[in-house]
Write a protein that holds these residues in place. Structure first.
Motif, PDB file in Angstrom:
ATOM      1  N   TYR A  46      50.397  34.569  35.312  1.00 16.52           N
ATOM      2  CA  TYR A  46      49.463  33.910  34.396  1.00 16.52           C
ATOM      3  C   TYR A  46      48.035  34.133  34.893  1.00 16.52           C
ATOM      4  N   ILE A  47      47.274  34.932  34.145  1.00 16.30           N
ATOM      5  CA  ILE A  47      45.877  35.223  34.489  1.00 16.30           C
ATOM      6  C   ILE A  47      44.981  34.422  33.558  1.00 16.30           C
ATOM      7  N   SER A  48      44.139  33.576  34.128  1.00 16.73           N
ATOM      8  CA  SER A  48      43.241  32.755  33.306  1.00 16.73           C
ATOM      9  C   SER A  48      42.051  32.307  34.135  1.00 16.73           C
ATOM     10  N   HIS A  49      40.926  32.102  33.460  1.00 21.94           N
ATOM     11  CA  HIS A  49      39.742  31.538  34.101  1.00 21.94           C
ATOM     12  C   HIS A  49      39.622  30.044  33.824  1.00 21.94           C
ATOM     13  N   ARG A  50      40.586  29.484  33.109  1.00 22.19           N
ATOM     14  CA  ARG A  50      40.557  28.062  32.799  1.00 22.19           C
ATOM     15  C   ARG A  50      41.300  27.278  33.880  1.00 22.19           C
ATOM     16  N   MET A  51      40.544  26.662  34.756  1.00 23.31           N
ATOM     17  CA  MET A  51      41.114  25.979  35.912  1.00 23.31           C
ATOM     18  C   MET A  51      42.118  24.889  35.517  1.00 23.31           C
ATOM     19  N   GLU A  52      41.796  24.135  34.454  1.00 26.52           N
ATOM     20  CA  GLU A  52      42.672  23.045  34.056  1.00 26.52           C
ATOM     21  C   GLU A  52      44.064  23.581  33.719  1.00 26.52           C
ATOM     22  N   GLU A  53      44.108  24.747  33.048  1.00 33.34           N
ATOM     23  CA  GLU A  53      45.388  25.335  32.672  1.00 33.34           C
ATOM     24  C   GLU A  53      46.178  25.766  33.910  1.00 33.34           C
ATOM     25  N   ILE A  54      45.488  26.401  34.844  1.00 34.91           N
ATOM     26  CA  ILE A  54      46.147  26.911  36.049  1.00 34.91           C
ATOM     27  C   ILE A  54      46.856  25.786  36.795  1.00 34.91           C
ATOM     28  N   PHE A  55      46.180  24.664  36.949  1.00 38.82           N
ATOM     29  CA  PHE A  55      46.760  23.558  37.699  1.00 38.82           C
ATOM     30  C   PHE A  55      47.788  22.778  36.874  1.00 38.82           C
ATOM     31  N   LYS A  56      47.788  23.012  35.576  1.00 41.26           N
ATOM     32  CA  LYS A  56      48.758  22.342  34.706  1.00 41.26           C
ATOM     33  C   LYS A  56      50.065  23.120  34.606  1.00 41.26           C
ATOM     34  N   ILE A  57      49.992  24.462  34.660  1.00 41.78           N
ATOM     35  CA  ILE A  57      51.148  25.278  34.311  1.00 41.78           C
ATOM     36  C   ILE A  57      51.749  26.045  35.477  1.00 41.78           C
ATOM     37  N   SER A  58      50.982  26.337  36.542  1.00 51.05           N
ATOM     38  CA  SER A  58      51.459  27.287  37.554  1.00 51.05           C
ATOM     39  C   SER A  58      52.173  26.616  38.723  1.00 51.05           C
ATOM     40  N   ASP A  59      53.020  27.421  39.401  1.00 47.73           N
ATOM     41  CA  ASP A  59      53.708  26.992  40.619  1.00 47.73           C
ATOM     42  C   ASP A  59      52.987  27.510  41.869  1.00 47.73           C
ATOM     43  N   LYS A  60      52.427  28.724  41.761  1.00 44.83           N
ATOM     44  CA  LYS A  60      51.701  29.343  42.871  1.00 44.83           C
ATOM     45  C   LYS A  60      50.408  29.944  42.353  1.00 44.83           C
ATOM     46  N   ILE A  61      49.457  30.123  43.271  1.00 41.00           N
ATOM     47  CA  ILE A  61      48.188  30.750  42.921  1.00 41.00           C
ATOM     48  C   ILE A  61      47.870  31.819  43.961  1.00 41.00           C
ATOM     49  N   THR A  62      47.630  33.035  43.491  1.00 41.67           N
ATOM     50  CA  THR A  62      47.090  34.092  44.345  1.00 41.67           C
ATOM     51  C   THR A  62      45.652  34.350  43.919  1.00 41.67           C
ATOM     52  N   VAL A  63      44.731  34.337  44.878  1.00 46.95           N
ATOM     53  CA  VAL A  63      43.311  34.564  44.599  1.00 46.95           C
ATOM     54  C   VAL A  63      42.930  35.978  45.035  1.00 46.95           C
ATOM     55  N   MET A  64      42.250  36.700  44.153  1.00 44.71           N
ATOM     56  CA  MET A  64      41.726  38.024  44.473  1.00 44.71           C
ATOM     57  C   MET A  64      40.199  37.996  44.464  1.00 44.71           C
ATOM     58  N   ARG A  65      39.605  38.801  45.317  1.00 50.16           N
ATOM     59  CA  ARG A  65      38.143  38.931  45.333  1.00 50.16           C
ATOM     60  C   ARG A  65      37.775  40.342  45.787  1.00 50.16           C
ATOM     61  N   ASP A  66      36.965  41.018  44.985  1.00 53.46           N
ATOM     62  CA  ASP A  66      36.467  42.361  45.318  1.00 53.46           C
ATOM     63  C   ASP A  66      37.599  43.322  45.679  1.00 53.46           C
ATOM     64  N   GLY A  67      38.688  43.270  44.919  1.00 54.04           N
ATOM     65  CA  GLY A  67      39.776  44.211  45.123  1.00 54.04           C
ATOM     66  C   GLY A  67      40.733  43.871  46.231  1.00 54.04           C
ATOM     67  N   LEU A  68      40.604  42.693  46.816  1.00 51.78           N
ATOM     68  CA  LEU A  68      41.477  42.243  47.898  1.00 51.78           C
ATOM     69  C   LEU A  68      42.270  41.018  47.471  1.00 51.78           C
ATOM     70  N   SER A  69      43.509  40.886  47.970  1.00 54.08           N
ATOM     71  CA  SER A  69      44.239  39.632  47.776  1.00 54.08           C
ATOM     72  C   SER A  69      43.849  38.704  48.926  1.00 54.08           C
ATOM     73  N   ILE A  70      43.159  37.613  48.586  1.00 58.22           N
ATOM     74  CA  ILE A  70      42.569  36.722  49.599  1.00 58.22           C
ATOM     75  C   ILE A  70      43.583  35.744  50.151  1.00 58.22           C
ATOM     76  N   ASP A  71      44.371  35.119  49.253  1.00 54.37           N
ATOM     77  CA  ASP A  71      45.283  34.076  49.711  1.00 54.37           C
ATOM     78  C   ASP A  71      46.299  33.755  48.615  1.00 54.37           C
ATOM     79  N   THR A  72      47.475  33.283  49.021  1.00 51.41           N
ATOM     80  CA  THR A  72      48.490  32.773  48.094  1.00 51.41           C
ATOM     81  C   THR A  72      48.941  31.406  48.581  1.00 51.41           C
ATOM     82  N   LYS A  73      48.937  30.435  47.671  1.00 53.38           N
ATOM     83  CA  LYS A  73      49.352  29.076  48.016  1.00 53.38           C
ATOM     84  C   LYS A  73      50.135  28.467  46.854  1.00 53.38           C
TER      85      LYS A  73
END
Length: 494
Positions: A194-221
């Motif tokens: 699930y790719i979205s810029h809507r923070m409320e949706e992400i925290f409502k629907i997802s089980d995990k979050i992977t953050v990317m920045r400048d072509g790198l995978s920064i963290d998964t939680k």
């Protein structure tokens, strides 16, 4: 189906967009992929589905190394991708689009139209969609076209479903319907990205979050183990205070007034409102309420049957977009791909196009002045591109949106219409756009903003007008507006 992407790298020419990126997807899991525009999210998913070939790294599907030749092979294997940008054939019917290249046939080899219609209608009912199957796609709104894209994916036997900004043009009711289906697919073992810029949706629907920045995978939680503030900081590399910046503009005299505006198509009727200098007037309502159509009528894109437009006390006739621009209007359209940009033109040409007369000296375009303005806009809006000569088609969706906004700033409009100004735009860029809107308001520009994002409408608007079935059903000041009141008006209540 379990997917393991390890140490993925990808470059386009000299531009390296992915560097050592890893992502694991498990069956029955909703995995959010977060990052600013240009972080590499869509590119990573395009590699998974075979649209792009990776330069390095491995992809394991259920433990076996797999590289799909193209998206069709990926879909046949059970990996389906709902893209942010619509992929419909506009001159074909809804039904034809839904079954293109996967038509159902009778035992005699003829198209089984009845069976296709029944299958499509069953998914429509799940999503709460009411669109005639024989209607041509070019007659649909952006939100309705988005629902067609979602329906296509749901009709496949997907084991992995990738959703890129699926709710960007949807109403709250449609989003809730979609979330119910996503949860049902999760229960059936489907892995969902699930790719979205809507923070409320992400925290409502997802089980995990992977953050990317400048072509790198920064963290998964796990979603439950992180916060919005932590995710934003990882996305942008800094704290993001005051998400909706405080507005300093002084609201002045009435700049623009609409009296009894009615569309030739009758999609809206009897629209009346005023907007003042320095004011951001928000327009809310459910999909199909007529918000976008009102703005298109004002700007001369669609025919109006009757009504009066008054700018600074003088009646104007916006018989065409060029006439509207001459009368002091700018319009950031919700459909940037087909109406907001010339995709095969450079950033320079797109940004300077509406205001090209401002760069003409002695009958010739002053390229130096034009280049300085374009460079300023690219820097001010943080448009990610290798150079101003990049084609608009080469940019991510969010950066394309910022190019459209940049071009209207150069016009210096009296009235600026912004239809879904942050659709598909990342959290950091959203704040920059809000700040820019405030600066434009401080210069006395009257702003009309259409948005399907209720927190955005509440956070940015000085006043809010709500439409229901083509008519104004309510008006709220910033002080009295709440999500509950807006939704009451939007659904026809008092």
């Amino acid at each position: 189906m379990q997917v393991e992407m390890s140490n993925i790298e990808k470059s386009f020419g000299k531009n390296q967009v992915l560097r050592d990126v890893s992502l694991t997807l498990y069956p029955g899991e909703i995995h959010a992929l977060m990052g600013e525009n240009g972080a590499g999210k869509s590119t990573l998913m395009n590699i998974l589905t075979g649209l792009h070939a990776k330069d390095a790294g491995t992809i394991l599907i259920d433990g076996k190394e797999t590289n799909y030749a193209d998206p069709k092979e990926a879909e046949q294997a059970g990996v389906s991708f709902i893209h942010q940008e619509m992929n419909n054939w506009e001159q074909m019917t809804v039904l034809d689009n839904l079954f293109l290249n996967r038509e159902l046939k009778t035992t005699f080899g003829l198209l089984d139209t009845k069976k296709m219609a029944n299958k499509a209608q069953a998914v429509f009912e799940q999503l709460g969609i009411q669109i005639p199957l024989q209607k041509e796609v070019d007659e649909l709104s952006v939100g309705q076209q988005q629902m067609i894209e979602i329906t296509k994916a749901l009709m496949t036997d997907a084991k992995v479903l990738i959703m890129d900004e699926p709710t960007a043009a949807l109403s709250d009711k449609e989003i809730n319907n979609l979330f119910q289906i996503i949860r049902r697919m999760k229960e059936n073992g489907v892995a969902i990205v699930y790719i979205s810029h809507r923070m409320e949706e992400i925290f409502k629907i997802s089980d995990k979050i992977t953050v990317m920045r400048d072509g790198l995978s920064i963290d998964t939680k796990k979603t439950e183990d992180t916060t919005m503030e932590e995710v934003v900081k990882k996305m942008v590399g800094r704290e993001l205070a005051d998400y909706y910046p405080e507005k300093q503009a002084q609201i002045g005299e009435v700049v623009f007034e609409v009296k009894n505006l009615t569309a030739a198509s009758k999609v809206y009727q009897g629209i009346n409102f005023q907007v003042r200098a320095g004011e951001i007037l928000g327009f809310s309502g459910l999909m199909g309420a007529g918000r976008t159509e009102v703005m298109r009528g004002i700007f001369g894109l669609d025919e109006i049957e009757s009504g009066t437009l008054i700018v600074e006390g003088q009646e104007v006739k916006n018989s065409s977009p060029s006439k509207a621009i001459a009368n002091g209007f700018g319009f950031l359209t919700e459909n940037r791909k087909t109406e907001g940009l010339v995709l095969d033109f450079s950033l320079t040409d797109n940004i300077s196009l509406p205001s090209i007369d401002n760069f003409v000296k002695t009958g010739m375009v002053d390229s130096k002045t034009e280049a300085s303005f374009v460079a300023l806009m690219i820097e001010r809006l943080r448009i990610k591109a290798m150079s101003a000569q990049n084609l608009a088609s080469e940019l991510s969706g969010g950066n394309q949106q910022k190019v459209v906004l940049a071009k209207w700033i150069g016009v210096g409009p009296k009235v600026l219409i912004l239809d879904e100004p942050t659709r598909g735009v990342d959290v950091g860029a959203k704040r920059e756009i809000y700040q820019l809107m405030n600066e434009l308001a401080e210069r006395g520009i009257a702003i009309l903003m259409v948005s399907s994002d209720l927190p955005e409408v509440l956070g940015v608007s000085d006043r809010i007008i709500v439409l229901h079935e083509g008519k104004i059903s309510g008006e709220l000041s910033q002080q009295e507006a709440t999500q509950e009141k807006i939704m009451t008006y939007a659904t026809g209540g008092n």
